[in-house]
Design a protein around this motif. Sequence first.
Motif, PDB file in Angstrom:
ATOM      1  N   SER A 109       0.896  -1.097   0.031  1.00 48.80           N
ATOM      2  CA  SER A 109       0.021   0.019  -0.017  1.00 48.80           C
ATOM      3  C   SER A 109       0.232   1.383  -0.268  1.00 48.80           C
ATOM      4  CB  SER A 109      -0.646  -0.239   0.660  1.00 48.80           C
ATOM      5  OG  SER A 109       0.124  -0.199   2.852  1.00 48.80           O
ATOM      6  N   ILE A 110       1.618   1.504  -0.582  1.00 46.73           N
ATOM      7  CA  ILE A 110       2.734   2.447  -0.839  1.00 46.73           C
ATOM      8  C   ILE A 110       3.269   2.247  -2.824  1.00 46.73           C
ATOM      9  CG2 ILE A 110       5.495   3.703  -0.878  1.00 46.73           C
ATOM     10  CD1 ILE A 110       5.757   2.313   2.096  1.00 46.73           C
ATOM     11  N   GLY A 111       2.225   3.274  -3.045  1.00 42.03           N
ATOM     12  CA  GLY A 111       2.474   3.929  -4.189  1.00 42.03           C
ATOM     13  C   GLY A 111       2.351   5.636  -4.644  1.00 42.03           C
ATOM     14  N   ARG A 112       1.460   6.706  -5.640  1.00 43.95           N
ATOM     15  CA  ARG A 112       2.306   7.413  -6.307  1.00 43.95           C
ATOM     16  C   ARG A 112       1.855   8.276  -5.208  1.00 43.95           C
ATOM     17  NH1 ARG A 112      -1.572   5.089  -9.279  1.00 43.95           N
ATOM     18  NH2 ARG A 112      -0.411   4.526 -10.975  1.00 43.95           N
ATOM     19  N   ASP A 113       0.452   8.179  -4.786  1.00 49.76           N
ATOM     20  CA  ASP A 113       0.275   9.002  -3.559  1.00 49.76           C
ATOM     21  C   ASP A 113       0.637   9.115  -2.562  1.00 49.76           C
ATOM     22  OD1 ASP A 113      -1.703  10.045  -6.077  1.00 49.76           O
ATOM     23  OD2 ASP A 113      -3.405   7.936  -5.041  1.00 49.76           O
ATOM     24  N   ASN A 114       1.354   8.535  -1.938  1.00 53.17           N
ATOM     25  CA  ASN A 114       2.013   8.214  -0.045  1.00 53.17           C
ATOM     26  C   ASN A 114       3.331   7.696  -0.422  1.00 53.17           C
ATOM     27  OD1 ASN A 114       1.447   5.556  -0.961  1.00 53.17           O
ATOM     28  ND2 ASN A 114       1.069   5.005   1.122  1.00 53.17           N
ATOM     29  N   LEU A 115       4.394   8.143  -1.540  1.00 56.83           N
ATOM     30  CA  LEU A 115       5.372   8.094  -1.687  1.00 56.83           C
ATOM     31  C   LEU A 115       6.687   8.408  -0.042  1.00 56.83           C
ATOM     32  CD1 LEU A 115       6.418   9.012  -5.298  1.00 56.83           C
ATOM     33  CD2 LEU A 115       6.240   6.617  -3.861  1.00 56.83           C
ATOM     34  N   TRP A 116       5.807   9.910   0.423  1.00 50.74           N
ATOM     35  CA  TRP A 116       6.486  10.054   1.696  1.00 50.74           C
ATOM     36  C   TRP A 116       6.808   8.859   2.898  1.00 50.74           C
ATOM     37  CZ3 TRP A 116       2.824   8.092   5.116  1.00 50.74           C
ATOM     38  CH2 TRP A 116       1.871   7.875   4.877  1.00 50.74           C
ATOM     39  N   ALA A 117       5.690   8.123   2.654  1.00 49.05           N
ATOM     40  CA  ALA A 117       5.770   7.010   3.423  1.00 49.05           C
ATOM     41  C   ALA A 117       7.873   6.638   3.323  1.00 49.05           C
ATOM     42  CB  ALA A 117       5.098   5.357   2.935  1.00 49.05           C
ATOM     43  N   LEU A 118       8.084   6.059   2.406  1.00 45.69           N
ATOM     44  CA  LEU A 118       9.236   5.719   2.308  1.00 45.69           C
ATOM     45  C   LEU A 118      10.165   6.923   2.917  1.00 45.69           C
ATOM     46  CD1 LEU A 118       9.509   5.198  -1.780  1.00 45.69           C
ATOM     47  CD2 LEU A 118       8.865   3.503  -0.130  1.00 45.69           C
ATOM     48  N   ASP A 119      10.055   8.050   3.636  1.00 43.25           N
ATOM     49  CA  ASP A 119      11.333   8.982   4.373  1.00 43.25           C
ATOM     50  C   ASP A 119      10.968   8.670   5.466  1.00 43.25           C
ATOM     51  OD1 ASP A 119      11.918  10.374   1.989  1.00 43.25           O
ATOM     52  OD2 ASP A 119      10.233  11.888   1.841  1.00 43.25           O
ATOM     53  N   GLU A 120       9.454   7.654   5.884  1.00 50.09           N
ATOM     54  CA  GLU A 120       9.350   7.906   7.197  1.00 50.09           C
ATOM     55  C   GLU A 120      10.078   6.641   7.770  1.00 50.09           C
ATOM     56  OE1 GLU A 120       8.492   9.592   9.930  1.00 50.09           O
ATOM     57  OE2 GLU A 120       7.296  11.242   8.769  1.00 50.09           O
ATOM     58  N   LEU A 121      10.158   5.578   6.894  1.00 48.02           N
ATOM     59  CA  LEU A 121      10.721   4.191   6.861  1.00 48.02           C
ATOM     60  C   LEU A 121      12.227   4.305   6.787  1.00 48.02           C
ATOM     61  CD1 LEU A 121       8.872   2.186   4.074  1.00 48.02           C
ATOM     62  CD2 LEU A 121       8.897   1.756   6.663  1.00 48.02           C
ATOM     63  N   LEU A 122      12.692   5.621   5.628  1.00 53.30           N
ATOM     64  CA  LEU A 122      13.959   5.597   6.496  1.00 53.30           C
ATOM     65  C   LEU A 122      14.317   6.902   7.747  1.00 53.30           C
ATOM     66  CD1 LEU A 122      17.197   5.440   4.655  1.00 53.30           C
ATOM     67  CD2 LEU A 122      16.463   7.918   3.822  1.00 53.30           C
ATOM     68  N   ASP A 123      13.527   7.574   8.182  1.00 50.08           N
ATOM     69  CA  ASP A 123      13.667   7.910   9.543  1.00 50.08           C
ATOM     70  C   ASP A 123      13.821   7.356  10.388  1.00 50.08           C
ATOM     71  OD1 ASP A 123      14.231  10.399   7.732  1.00 50.08           O
ATOM     72  OD2 ASP A 123      12.482  11.268   7.927  1.00 50.08           O
ATOM     73  N   ALA A 124      12.915   6.398   9.964  1.00 51.63           N
ATOM     74  CA  ALA A 124      12.597   5.368  11.166  1.00 51.63           C
ATOM     75  C   ALA A 124      14.012   4.119  11.348  1.00 51.63           C
ATOM     76  CB  ALA A 124      11.238   4.508  11.347  1.00 51.63           C
ATOM     77  N   GLY A 125      14.324   4.244  10.959  1.00 49.00           N
ATOM     78  CA  GLY A 125      15.668   3.120  10.641  1.00 49.00           C
ATOM     79  C   GLY A 125      15.896   2.146   9.592  1.00 49.00           C
ATOM     80  N   TYR A 126      14.739   2.079   9.113  1.00 46.01           N
ATOM     81  CA  TYR A 126      14.608   1.353   7.755  1.00 46.01           C
ATOM     82  C   TYR A 126      15.739   1.293   6.561  1.00 46.01           C
ATOM     83  CZ  TYR A 126      10.162  -0.357   9.993  1.00 46.01           C
ATOM     84  OH  TYR A 126       9.409  -0.799  10.737  1.00 46.01           O
ATOM     85  N   ARG A 127      16.638  -0.310   6.567  1.00 44.35           N
ATOM     86  CA  ARG A 127      17.651   0.231   5.336  1.00 44.35           C
ATOM     87  C   ARG A 127      16.312  -0.335   4.262  1.00 44.35           C
ATOM     88  NH1 ARG A 127      22.903  -1.307   6.355  1.00 44.35           N
ATOM     89  NH2 ARG A 127      22.579  -1.485   3.898  1.00 44.35           N
ATOM     90  N   TYR A 128      15.682  -0.564   3.830  1.00 45.83           N
ATOM     91  CA  TYR A 128      14.866  -1.131   2.729  1.00 45.83           C
ATOM     92  C   TYR A 128      13.085  -1.206   2.883  1.00 45.83           C
ATOM     93  CZ  TYR A 128      14.968  -6.210   3.875  1.00 45.83           C
ATOM     94  OH  TYR A 128      14.467  -7.720   4.549  1.00 45.83           O
ATOM     95  N   SER A 129      12.370  -1.176   1.925  1.00 46.51           N
ATOM     96  CA  SER A 129      11.201  -1.562   1.548  1.00 46.51           C
ATOM     97  C   SER A 129      10.929  -2.453   0.283  1.00 46.51           C
ATOM     98  CB  SER A 129      11.289  -0.651   1.801  1.00 46.51           C
ATOM     99  OG  SER A 129       9.331  -0.681   0.915  1.00 46.51           O
TER     100      SER A 129
END
Length: 292
Positions: free
Chosen positions: A139-159
Amino acid sequence: MVELAPRPVPAPGQRIRNAMTCDVEDYFQVSAFAPYIDRASWPARECRVEANMDRILGLFERHGVRATFFTLGWIAERYPQVVKRIVAAGHELASHGYGHLRASDQTRAEFANDIRSAKALLEDIGGQAVLGYRAPSFSIGRDNLWALDELLDAGYRYSSSIYPVVHDHYGMPEAPRFAFYPNGTDGLLEIPITTVQLMGRNLPAGGGGYFRLLPYALSRWMMAKVNREDGQPALFYFHPWEVDPGQPRPEGLGAKARFRHYINIDRMERRIESLARDFAWDRMDNIFLNRP
């Protein structure tokens, strides 16, 4: 700026290692059942995930498969022994969020809280860093790509949350088919589920209901085609409930939801056994993060 990740290169004389993944959730938590099953009823329902995970872990051990398990915090909190067995068997522990809420149904603040709480819980139980995340229902796509920035900020390396296909519930068909950096190489790595390109269209080739619906020989051909012609690892996914034909069948399900969930469910375990024999498999972090 989107940049493709370097293609993983197998060691001399070795086959391409493909990524085996499992989304650890129970049958009543799937998104297709959301209109029919109240989330408040989850704690009272019969849970099957522990027994199903024992079968999966046993299958992988017999065939020498190491995999990545994207695990719900809701499951980890109630079945910490499942998390510990995953880690003890040498598999990668990754996050599927806490309560199987689609990223697209959450505000940015809600999503940030969800991914951080799930990561902390899994790391506390599993005793290892959690580097990967998969959004429920891709459920990450063109309308909520901000989620990838949140994942990086939370310490994730990949999605592994963007599926480059056309689908009624998810999909971003214009996304790259193989691992890429949506915001440059200093950002998060996104690793899509495998597709094959035929007649200019991306067709699902990496698991889920399509794997149960299509003949096994066709699925095997598509994954082998990706290895052979694209020179890329295939990324396969499934769920513990898919190896459980004896699971409860909730009343009142719509015809489409019932078909998608139960089609050929009695054949799934045998097909995973075949996959384990027919391809070389490894964890996501080992393949895509260049871990030993």
